[in-house]
Every structure is written in structure tokens, then in C-alpha cells.
Scaffold this motif. Sequence first.
Motif, PDB file in Angstrom:
ATOM      1  N   VAL A  31      17.284   3.655   6.856  1.00  0.00           N
ATOM      2  CA  VAL A  31      17.580   3.799   5.427  1.00  0.00           C
ATOM      3  C   VAL A  31      17.226   2.521   4.681  1.00  0.00           C
ATOM      4  CG1 VAL A  31      19.398   4.141   3.723  1.00  0.00           C
ATOM      5  CG2 VAL A  31      19.402   5.487   5.829  1.00  0.00           C
ATOM      6  N   VAL A  32      17.656   1.378   5.228  1.00  0.00           N
ATOM      7  CA  VAL A  32      17.345   0.097   4.593  1.00  0.00           C
ATOM      8  C   VAL A  32      15.842  -0.132   4.559  1.00  0.00           C
ATOM      9  CG1 VAL A  32      17.614  -2.407   4.776  1.00  0.00           C
ATOM     10  CG2 VAL A  32      19.556  -0.912   5.233  1.00  0.00           C
ATOM     11  N   THR A  33      15.152   0.271   5.628  1.00  0.00           N
ATOM     12  CA  THR A  33      13.698   0.117   5.686  1.00  0.00           C
ATOM     13  C   THR A  33      13.024   0.899   4.572  1.00  0.00           C
ATOM     14  OG1 THR A  33      13.763  -0.188   8.089  1.00  0.00           O
ATOM     15  CG2 THR A  33      11.651   0.451   7.112  1.00  0.00           C
ATOM     16  N   VAL A  34      13.425   2.157   4.397  1.00  0.00           N
ATOM     17  CA  VAL A  34      12.830   2.993   3.341  1.00  0.00           C
ATOM     18  C   VAL A  34      13.090   2.390   1.962  1.00  0.00           C
ATOM     19  CG1 VAL A  34      12.957   5.233   2.183  1.00  0.00           C
ATOM     20  CG2 VAL A  34      12.924   5.120   4.687  1.00  0.00           C
ATOM     21  N   ILE A  35      14.335   1.956   1.739  1.00  0.00           N
ATOM     22  CA  ILE A  35      14.679   1.355   0.447  1.00  0.00           C
ATOM     23  C   ILE A  35      13.875   0.080   0.218  1.00  0.00           C
ATOM     24  CG2 ILE A  35      16.518   0.245  -0.879  1.00  0.00           C
ATOM     25  CD1 ILE A  35      18.484   2.180   0.458  1.00  0.00           C
ATOM     26  N   ALA A  36      13.804  -0.763   1.245  1.00  0.00           N
ATOM     27  CA  ALA A  36      13.120  -2.049   1.114  1.00  0.00           C
ATOM     28  C   ALA A  36      11.642  -1.881   0.807  1.00  0.00           C
ATOM     29  CB  ALA A  36      13.295  -2.868   2.392  1.00  0.00           C
ATOM     30  N   PHE A  37      11.007  -0.871   1.437  1.00  0.00           N
ATOM     31  CA  PHE A  37       9.568  -0.734   1.285  1.00  0.00           C
ATOM     32  C   PHE A  37       9.168   0.143   0.103  1.00  0.00           C
ATOM     33  CE2 PHE A  37       9.902  -2.492   5.455  1.00  0.00           C
ATOM     34  CZ  PHE A  37       8.731  -3.201   5.634  1.00  0.00           C
ATOM     35  N   TYR A  69       8.406  -9.944  -5.096  1.00  0.00           N
ATOM     36  CA  TYR A  69       9.293  -9.165  -4.220  1.00  0.00           C
ATOM     37  C   TYR A  69       8.920  -9.394  -2.756  1.00  0.00           C
ATOM     38  CZ  TYR A  69      11.609  -5.149  -2.060  1.00  0.00           C
ATOM     39  OH  TYR A  69      12.379  -4.348  -1.254  1.00  0.00           O
ATOM     40  N   TRP A  70       7.626  -9.307  -2.458  1.00  0.00           N
ATOM     41  CA  TRP A  70       7.222  -9.426  -1.061  1.00  0.00           C
ATOM     42  C   TRP A  70       7.206 -10.865  -0.572  1.00  0.00           C
ATOM     43  CZ3 TRP A  70       7.977  -5.615   1.901  1.00  0.00           C
ATOM     44  CH2 TRP A  70       7.882  -4.310   1.404  1.00  0.00           C
ATOM     45  N   VAL A  71       6.961 -11.825  -1.462  1.00  0.00           N
ATOM     46  CA  VAL A  71       7.110 -13.225  -1.068  1.00  0.00           C
ATOM     47  C   VAL A  71       8.579 -13.511  -0.763  1.00  0.00           C
ATOM     48  CG1 VAL A  71       6.972 -15.615  -1.874  1.00  0.00           C
ATOM     49  CG2 VAL A  71       5.071 -14.050  -2.290  1.00  0.00           C
TER      50      VAL A  71
END
Length: 239
Positions: A31-37, A69-71
Motif C-alpha cells: 500500500v505504501v509503495t503504491v501511494i509513494a510511487f 519529490y524523487w530527490v
Amino acid sequence: MAFASSKSIHHHAERIALRMDFEAITGNSRVVTVIAFLAPLVFTAFTWSAGPDDSGLPLTVMAYLTVMYWVASVAVMFQFNSAGQYTSTRMIGVMPVSRRTQVNMRYCSAGVLFLICFAELGIEITLSRLWFGIGLGALATVVPLAMAAFAMLAAIVIPVFYSCDDFTKAYSRLFTGAITLFFAAQIIMLLLPHGLRSQILSMTITVSPLGWAAIAAVVVLALVTSYHISLRLWGTKEL
């Protein structure tokens, strides 16, 4: 046979280091992975009012926020290196991964996030085009400069976090620096002559091939310098 075994152990160590980097971002949760990406896709909202003729500034803001965001996600990888994360720090100290391998894979992880960042930016641009009809004339300037910005910022962030024992303080400094840079750019834009400001906002200013070569050379130099500084800092740090 011994060489093959040593190579296998080295590759296993690299996979451990890479997996730890991404577990720091995702928390080992789907879930965290989906939200993060997927979270950066909301940045398309900054282009909703842009038409086909004034796309420069909205595209720049969207690209800037996506890059930041990605940095920032590169920085999140360092939470296991924080002196306050005692269990994680002890784990790093005993896991079968050399300091050099950890640094090498940290830069590889940043490279993976670089690819994710610009794949996602491509999705954002496509959605902005389909939903809001944004013009694409500024892409030739915005995207390469955003790519250079990501590499330069990562080259700064990685050694800074290697040098700092307090992850929260270092991350706070990163966030403050990003916000300061954003508003400083806004102030500079307001102080520029109207004609030059209009050109920049529409991103009609082009960079010559020599200019792009100079930018690429600066980025490569920054990354090489960053890597050697990080290797020295992390190699001498006590865990």
C-alpha cells in the motif's frame, strides 16, 4: 570456482544494499509503495489552467515538484544510516555488505529513482495534455534541465546525508532548502525585465549545443566528486 563464488557473494551483497534502500522508501508495504510511487501524479493539477500557448511555467513547476519529490525519496534511503536508528545502524554494521558496496548501490538506487522520476513525469505530461490541452513546445527545454537538476541535487544530497548523523535534521534542511530555492526563483523572476521574464515563462529560450555540453560536463563532474566524497565520508564513519 573461488572467483565465481566471490562474484556471487558480491552480487548478493549488492542486492541486499539495493533492497534496503527501497525498503526504506516503501516500508516493505504494498500500500505504501503504491501511494509513494503514484503520489506525484497530483502535480498535474498545476497545469489545469494552462493553454497551448503558455505552457512553459506550468510545465516547469510540475517538473520541479516531481524532481524534488524523487530527490527527497533519495534522502529517505538514509533513514537507516541515522544515529537515532540504533537497530538499523547495528544491522548495517554487521550485514555482509562493504562500505564501498553500500555507497555504490546508493548511487545505483538514485539512478533507479531518476528513471522512475522521468517515466512518471512523462505520464504527468501526457495526462496534462489529454485533460487540459497543455502545449508541449517547452518540453525540449524543461525536461533536459529537469534531468540535469535531478542529477545535481542528488549529487549534493547524498554526501550531505552521509555526513550527517541526524536524519531528521538533515531532511529538514533539505526541505527548507527546496522551499527557499523555490521562492528565491519566484523573487528573481519578479525582478527580471518584463521581456526576459515573458521569454522564460514561455520557455522560448533555447540552449545551444555547446551550452548543453557544458551542462552535461558540470553534471558529470558533480556526480564524480559527490561519489568520492560520499565514499570517504561513509568509509570513515563509525557505526
